[in-house]
Design a protein around this motif. Structure first.
Motif, PDB file in Angstrom:
ATOM      1  N   LEU A 136      -6.905  -0.462   1.303  1.00 17.43           N
ATOM      2  CA  LEU A 136      -6.255   0.514   2.175  1.00 17.43           C
ATOM      3  C   LEU A 136      -5.263  -0.102   3.160  1.00 17.43           C
ATOM      4  O   LEU A 136      -4.613   0.615   3.915  1.00 17.43           O
ATOM      5  CB  LEU A 136      -7.313   1.301   2.957  1.00 17.43           C
ATOM      6  N   GLN A 170     -13.570   4.590  -1.910  1.00 19.53           N
ATOM      7  CA  GLN A 170     -12.256   4.911  -1.354  1.00 19.53           C
ATOM      8  C   GLN A 170     -11.169   4.839  -2.422  1.00 19.53           C
ATOM      9  O   GLN A 170     -10.107   5.426  -2.289  1.00 19.53           O
ATOM     10  CB  GLN A 170     -11.875   3.899  -0.257  1.00 19.53           C
ATOM     11  N   HIS A 197       0.852  -1.175   0.000  1.00 16.50           N
ATOM     12  CA  HIS A 197       0.000   0.000   0.000  1.00 16.50           C
ATOM     13  C   HIS A 197       0.878   1.211   0.000  1.00 16.50           C
ATOM     14  O   HIS A 197       1.704   1.402   0.884  1.00 16.50           O
ATOM     15  CB  HIS A 197      -0.912  -0.032   1.210  1.00 16.50           C
TER      16      HIS A 197
END
Lengths: 368, 368
Positions: free
Chosen positions: B204, B216, B143
């Motif tokens: 995320l 998102q 990420h």
DNA sequence: CTGTTAGCGCATTCAA
DNA sequence: TTGAATGCGCTAACAG
């Protein structure tokens, strides 16, 4: 008063790097204050600190030079792991990966880094060890190498060796390979097996494939391979069986493919062994493949016992009966010993093992 | 003339360590000569060198202090690898293990060590990066974390980031996730599939499990998860299918167990998807398990496509159809870029991928 | 082949 | 809270 700022280091690599002193001057403070801004926030006003840090950022000063800081403090903030084999091997064998994971978990807790050292081999063993900026060492060698252990011992840092003789002036950590292996063999004997094939990790780590070099074994101080072989024989002896009931092959590099070939040879003999004792799960998987090649049913025609209990052991079909050893805990315990070295004499830890019976072992086909 | 010799450091840890100067004095030579004995064997007679080395050994001098040497030379002899997630994660996920192996192979060739850095998380991201004595960095984050990349960039060292936006002032290395994913989906569409389930890596990295948080995704600069999802949709769009034919679940931690649960939900819907697009092989294996739970035959009732092509992919039954990506080469290429940084602008490498068709995909059960 | 000299960049006394 | 001074241990010039 602020010196030229911008992409200094970026645009021209040859420029002298910004130092703490430069920063101090630019910020109009002393070196101490600049240093404290990074290392002791409580030693100056938050406001001043913020200002210093901001100027540092502008100047492209990323923080105190780690090398200088280490020299000054005498701490490296990392521990070293040495593999006897190639560096790459550490990321290839599931056993050492699990070990490293255990080491890493403790490092993380301690906020330390993990330095993995290359062993450029023979002549210059110890070069990397000698030059490593670390606070301690973990030696993980499948094959006990005096040179490596000596080089580590010379550094006089907290150190732990895995599967090394207790004569070394460092802590050690190990399992009881011999009795674990004995238990594995006893399990098979209990199921009526009388003729065994052994798939052995190579005794000398020299890439040899072939019949076990028993004569060489005497020379060795300590390798899991030797101890496990002795354990197998212990069990046979206890059951009144002959050593000749145990055909053993060494397999180089703990490789499934090589194991498959070796097992094929083992299983082509007459009378055929009814069980295979493998010194690792990877070797055991090789045996499973060989069984398939020969159209043998496991565990109907052939039983197979592994060693280690790596994740693959239960993923494979049939799931492997194997000796579980706490690989991750081994790494964690080793790391703990490095971070908190025992006072006085080195410690010698023996971790427990456990035979895990799954689906790859059953009654001997020729049992009464 | 020889100062007290013996188990100095051994018997009492508080004693000042032997330095090069001590050695020089004890051997009756200059510091330079003592230094040369270790660093430049050709600068003094072999005889003298041997004598110096022997005295060093006697004094318990293991060689020049690595920290001082580093400070002096400005070289650390190691490169750092940063994981966005926990340190342990690097040794857990088969993907990062393969990557590390590639990095290690190059380090070995270069005679350098590999420093694996802990990320103590949130607040103090960058602490370890700031303090690491290394000659360069490799950033491997599932990420994309600005803080990590910024901290690395601030060090002004040769650096490479994996799957990072090209706006960073460092080289990057990546695969074309989007088109690779498109190819995977197109393969299924070609087999007549029209209803898909997606098992997504968490977008995320926050431990969330559940329906894909599409809203998102827009915020994210760059994660494989997002790109792969887009690739899947590209293929659907090209075939004139609706987005509603794509049910997606995020699975936290790339875990087989979680994937199994998520796939179970996906497969419990009506009409049931006939194919599952998994963003990793581990997730695909979870889908296989769920299929077994539900008594579904793969590929008869359900097709599954993975991503990565880890070793497990071909070991599992049925062998996984998956997108192969050169994980080890990714690590090796990253390391090479660090050791031999490109002059001028940073480089942005895209490595090739390839769809590998095995046994987990077949004609859609409801195909005409 | 050997010795002298001069920092590398910093953390830490100690005094102000 | 701050500032001045000291040396951590070593290597690389350079001159002998």
């Amino acid at each position: 008063m602020v010196t030229s700022v911008g992409q200094d280091g970026q645009s021209d690599g040859s420029q002298r790097a910004v130092t703490l002193l430069d920063l101090a001057r630019a910020a109009g403070v002393s070196r101490t204050t600049a240093s404290n801004a990074f290392n002791r926030p409580d030693q100056l006003s938050p406001k001043l600190r913020a200002r210093v840090l901001e100027i540092a950022d502008k100047m492209g000063y990323a923080g105190p030079n780690p090398m200088a800081r280490m020299l000054r403090t005498g701490r490296a903030g990392s521990i070293g792991v040495v593999f006897g084999k190639s560096l790459t091997y550490g990321f290839t064998d599931p056993t050492s990966i699990a070990f490293l994971k255990g080491v890493a978990s403790v490092c993380e807790k301690e906020g330390a880094s993990l330095l993995i050292l290359p062993e450029t081999g023979e002549a210059q063993v110890g070069n990397a060890i000698q030059g490593a900026a670390v606070d301690g060492f973990i030696v993980y060698c499948m094959h006990y190498l005096t040179a490596v252990n000596d080089a580590v011992a010379a550094r006089q840092l907290p150190s732990v060796a895995v599967s090394a003789p207790e004569t070394m002036p460092m802590s050690t950590i190990d399992i009881d390979d011999r009795s674990a292996a004995r238990e594995a063999a006893a399990h098979l004997i209990g199921l009526g097996h009388r003729r065994f094939g052994v798939l052995a990790l190579d005794v000398l780590g020299d890439g040899y494939d072939g019949p076990l070099r028993i004569d060489q074994m005497a020379k060795l101080e300590c390798t899991p391979s030797v101890d496990r072989y002795r354990g197998y024989r212990d069990a046979l002896a206890a059951a009144g069986l002959q050593d000749t009931d145990l055909q053993a092959f060494e397999v180089s590099g703990n490789s499934e493919d090589q194991a498959r070939k070796a097992a094929f040879k083992l299983l082509s003999q007459r009378p055929r062994p009814t069980a295979i004792l493998a010194m690792s799960d990877r070797l055991a998987v090789g045996a499973l493949l060989a069984a398939t090649d020969l159209g043998l049913d496991v565990p109907g025609d052939l039983s197979v016992v592994g060693f280690d209990d790596i994740p693959l052991a239960k993923a494979v079909t049939p799931a492997l009966t194997t000796v579980h050893q706490p690989l991750e805990e081994k790494g964690a315990a080793a790391a703990r010993l490095v971070f908190h070295p025992p006072k006085g004499r080195p410690r010698h830890l023996i971790l427990p093992t456990e035979l895990v019976v799954r689906d790859s072992t059953g009654l001997a086909p020729d049992a009464p």
